[in-house]
Design a protein around this motif. Structure first.
Motif, PDB file in Angstrom:
ATOM      1  N   ALA A  86       0.850  -1.186   0.000  1.00 41.31           N
ATOM      2  CA  ALA A  86       0.000   0.000   0.000  1.00 41.31           C
ATOM      3  C   ALA A  86       0.886   1.236   0.000  1.00 41.31           C
ATOM      4  O   ALA A  86       1.893   1.281   0.720  1.00 41.31           O
ATOM      5  CB  ALA A  86      -0.920  -0.005   1.214  1.00 41.31           C
ATOM      6  N   VAL A  87       0.519   2.219  -0.803  1.00 42.32           N
ATOM      7  CA  VAL A  87       1.332   3.433  -0.946  1.00 42.32           C
ATOM      8  C   VAL A  87       0.427   4.655  -0.916  1.00 42.32           C
ATOM      9  O   VAL A  87      -0.611   4.682  -1.590  1.00 42.32           O
ATOM     10  CB  VAL A  87       2.134   3.417  -2.258  1.00 42.32           C
ATOM     11  CG1 VAL A  87       3.012   4.661  -2.358  1.00 42.32           C
ATOM     12  CG2 VAL A  87       2.980   2.151  -2.369  1.00 42.32           C
ATOM     13  N   GLU A  88       0.821   5.661  -0.146  1.00 45.10           N
ATOM     14  CA  GLU A  88       0.135   6.942  -0.198  1.00 45.10           C
ATOM     15  C   GLU A  88       1.065   7.976  -0.828  1.00 45.10           C
ATOM     16  O   GLU A  88       2.220   8.100  -0.432  1.00 45.10           O
ATOM     17  CB  GLU A  88      -0.337   7.387   1.178  1.00 45.10           C
ATOM     18  CG  GLU A  88       0.676   7.324   2.304  1.00 45.10           C
ATOM     19  CD  GLU A  88       0.047   7.658   3.641  1.00 45.10           C
ATOM     20  OE1 GLU A  88      -0.462   8.778   3.798  1.00 45.10           O
ATOM     21  OE2 GLU A  88       0.075   6.780   4.543  1.00 45.10           O
ATOM     22  N   ILE A  89       0.554   8.656  -1.844  1.00 44.80           N
ATOM     23  CA  ILE A  89       1.299   9.700  -2.540  1.00 44.80           C
ATOM     24  C   ILE A  89       0.788  11.056  -2.061  1.00 44.80           C
ATOM     25  O   ILE A  89      -0.427  11.291  -2.015  1.00 44.80           O
ATOM     26  CB  ILE A  89       1.121   9.585  -4.068  1.00 44.80           C
ATOM     27  CG1 ILE A  89       1.717   8.264  -4.572  1.00 44.80           C
ATOM     28  CG2 ILE A  89       1.767  10.771  -4.799  1.00 44.80           C
ATOM     29  CD1 ILE A  89       3.219   8.170  -4.470  1.00 44.80           C
ATOM     30  N   HIS A  90       1.724  11.965  -1.701  1.00 43.00           N
ATOM     31  CA  HIS A  90       1.357  13.260  -1.145  1.00 43.00           C
ATOM     32  C   HIS A  90       1.856  14.399  -2.032  1.00 43.00           C
ATOM     33  O   HIS A  90       3.000  14.375  -2.502  1.00 43.00           O
ATOM     34  CB  HIS A  90       1.946  13.417   0.257  1.00 43.00           C
ATOM     35  CG  HIS A  90       1.316  12.528   1.272  1.00 43.00           C
ATOM     36  ND1 HIS A  90       0.494  12.997   2.274  1.00 43.00           N
ATOM     37  CD2 HIS A  90       1.378  11.182   1.450  1.00 43.00           C
ATOM     38  CE1 HIS A  90       0.090  12.000   3.028  1.00 43.00           C
ATOM     39  NE2 HIS A  90       0.613  10.873   2.546  1.00 43.00           N
ATOM     40  N   GLN A  91       0.993  15.389  -2.219  1.00 39.65           N
ATOM     41  CA  GLN A  91       1.375  16.618  -2.893  1.00 39.65           C
ATOM     42  C   GLN A  91       2.181  17.507  -1.951  1.00 39.65           C
ATOM     43  O   GLN A  91       2.069  17.412  -0.726  1.00 39.65           O
ATOM     44  CB  GLN A  91       0.117  17.393  -3.320  1.00 39.65           C
ATOM     45  CG  GLN A  91      -0.690  16.725  -4.408  1.00 39.65           C
ATOM     46  CD  GLN A  91      -0.136  17.055  -5.785  1.00 39.65           C
ATOM     47  OE1 GLN A  91       1.072  17.245  -5.960  1.00 39.65           O
ATOM     48  NE2 GLN A  91      -1.001  17.098  -6.766  1.00 39.65           N
ATOM     49  N   ASP A  92       2.970  18.422  -2.537  1.00 43.43           N
ATOM     50  CA  ASP A  92       3.661  19.408  -1.710  1.00 43.43           C
ATOM     51  C   ASP A  92       2.763  20.600  -1.394  1.00 43.43           C
ATOM     52  O   ASP A  92       2.999  21.330  -0.429  1.00 43.43           O
ATOM     53  CB  ASP A  92       4.942  19.887  -2.387  1.00 43.43           C
ATOM     54  CG  ASP A  92       4.665  20.716  -3.624  1.00 43.43           C
ATOM     55  OD1 ASP A  92       3.824  20.299  -4.459  1.00 43.43           O
ATOM     56  OD2 ASP A  92       5.271  21.795  -3.773  1.00 43.43           O
ATOM     57  N   GLU A  93       1.691  20.772  -2.190  1.00 41.53           N
ATOM     58  CA  GLU A  93       0.710  21.830  -1.946  1.00 41.53           C
ATOM     59  C   GLU A  93      -0.538  21.529  -2.771  1.00 41.53           C
ATOM     60  O   GLU A  93      -0.487  20.796  -3.772  1.00 41.53           O
ATOM     61  CB  GLU A  93       1.265  23.212  -2.312  1.00 41.53           C
ATOM     62  CG  GLU A  93       1.723  23.333  -3.755  1.00 41.53           C
ATOM     63  CD  GLU A  93       2.324  24.692  -4.065  1.00 41.53           C
ATOM     64  OE1 GLU A  93       2.444  25.499  -3.128  1.00 41.53           O
ATOM     65  OE2 GLU A  93       2.665  24.950  -5.228  1.00 41.53           O
ATOM     66  N   ALA A  94      -1.664  22.090  -2.348  1.00 46.55           N
ATOM     67  CA  ALA A  94      -2.944  21.773  -2.989  1.00 46.55           C
ATOM     68  C   ALA A  94      -3.048  22.321  -4.409  1.00 46.55           C
ATOM     69  O   ALA A  94      -3.898  21.870  -5.183  1.00 46.55           O
ATOM     70  CB  ALA A  94      -4.091  22.309  -2.143  1.00 46.55           C
ATOM     71  N   SER A  95      -2.210  23.279  -4.774  1.00 40.58           N
ATOM     72  CA  SER A  95      -2.259  23.848  -6.121  1.00 40.58           C
ATOM     73  C   SER A  95      -1.294  23.174  -7.089  1.00 40.58           C
ATOM     74  O   SER A  95      -1.157  23.603  -8.240  1.00 40.58           O
ATOM     75  CB  SER A  95      -1.950  25.349  -6.057  1.00 40.58           C
ATOM     76  OG  SER A  95      -0.646  25.566  -5.524  1.00 40.58           O
ATOM     77  N   SER A  96      -0.609  22.114  -6.632  1.00 41.19           N
ATOM     78  CA  SER A  96       0.354  21.413  -7.486  1.00 41.19           C
ATOM     79  C   SER A  96      -0.315  20.911  -8.757  1.00 41.19           C
ATOM     80  O   SER A  96      -1.480  20.514  -8.754  1.00 41.19           O
ATOM     81  CB  SER A  96       0.968  20.245  -6.717  1.00 41.19           C
ATOM     82  OG  SER A  96       1.865  19.519  -7.529  1.00 41.19           O
ATOM     83  N   SER A  97       0.424  20.896  -9.834  1.00 39.55           N
ATOM     84  CA  SER A  97      -0.163  20.572 -11.144  1.00 39.55           C
ATOM     85  C   SER A  97      -0.217  19.083 -11.446  1.00 39.55           C
ATOM     86  O   SER A  97      -0.914  18.670 -12.375  1.00 39.55           O
ATOM     87  CB  SER A  97       0.641  21.269 -12.254  1.00 39.55           C
ATOM     88  OG  SER A  97       1.982  20.791 -12.266  1.00 39.55           O
TER      89      SER A  97
END
Length: 207
Positions: free
Chosen positions: A131-142
């Protein structure tokens, strides 16, 4: 997007309602095999996207080490049967669905794989879950990207044949070959119509 707590990474979790697709998974780069949703707002995208994969191992004892490589944009935490085995570009401590990646991943770094390893003792004979969770660095990331591979480093232990192979229950077009080893292991029988040209093979897997 939503907070799934901790149960989603366990092997007992029911993911029958989840969507599925081939890697690479993500959005925004144009090289994805499967595009995932970033939510209802392009300016306020999901921080976290969750992935699960069931894989089968007949005999974990045959491996000395399990090797992994993960492509992530921006950060990732990897679990095997509910146990964390790797995190990359993520802060230390407890991770939630609103935890942002430690830094932005951009340009050529988006295609980099990050290597990790874990003990085969975390695996069971039969079905296992990564299982892997991928995280953005910010909510506006493209964009986000995710891909992963696993391979097993074979155990160097020498397997002893304790009973030599013998033929059993032959018919006009089939033959059973039996043998015994000192520990459970996968084996392969090579055969053919000429002893100098054994071009056919059959694998016996321990379940």
């Amino acid at each position: 997007g939503p907070d799934l707590g901790t149960s989603w990474k366990e092997s007992s979790f029911n993911d029958n309602t989840w969507s599925s697709g081939s890697a690479e998974l993500g959005y925004g780069d144009g090289d994805e095999q499967t595009i995932v949703s970033y939510g209802p707002s392009s300016g306020n995208k999901y921080i976290t996207t969750y992935f699960r994969k069931v894989f089968y191992v007949s005999n974990p004892a045959q491996y000395q080490e399990i090797l992994g490589a993960v492509l992530r944009d921006d950060g990732a935490v990897v679990y095997v049967n509910g146990t964390e085995v790797f995190r990359t570009n993520m802060p230390s401590g407890t991770i939630s669905n609103q935890t942002v990646a430690s830094s932005t991943v951009a340009f050529g770094a988006e295609d980099d794989y990050h290597n990790f390893a874990f003990s085969p003792g975390l695996l069971t004979s039969g079905n296992n879950v990564i299982a892997v969770e991928i995280h953005q660095d910010e909510a506006s990331s493209s964009d986000i990207s995710f891909n992963l591979s696993l391979s097993g480093s074979q155990n160097s232990q020498v397997i002893q044949v304790t009973r030599e192979p013998y033929l059993n229950t032959g018919t006009s077009n089939s033959m059973i070959v039996r043998w015994q080893t000192d520990i459970p292991c996968d084996s392969k029988v090579r055969y053919g119509t000429n002893p100098n040209n054994l071009t056919l093979s059959d694998r016996k897997s321990v379940v």
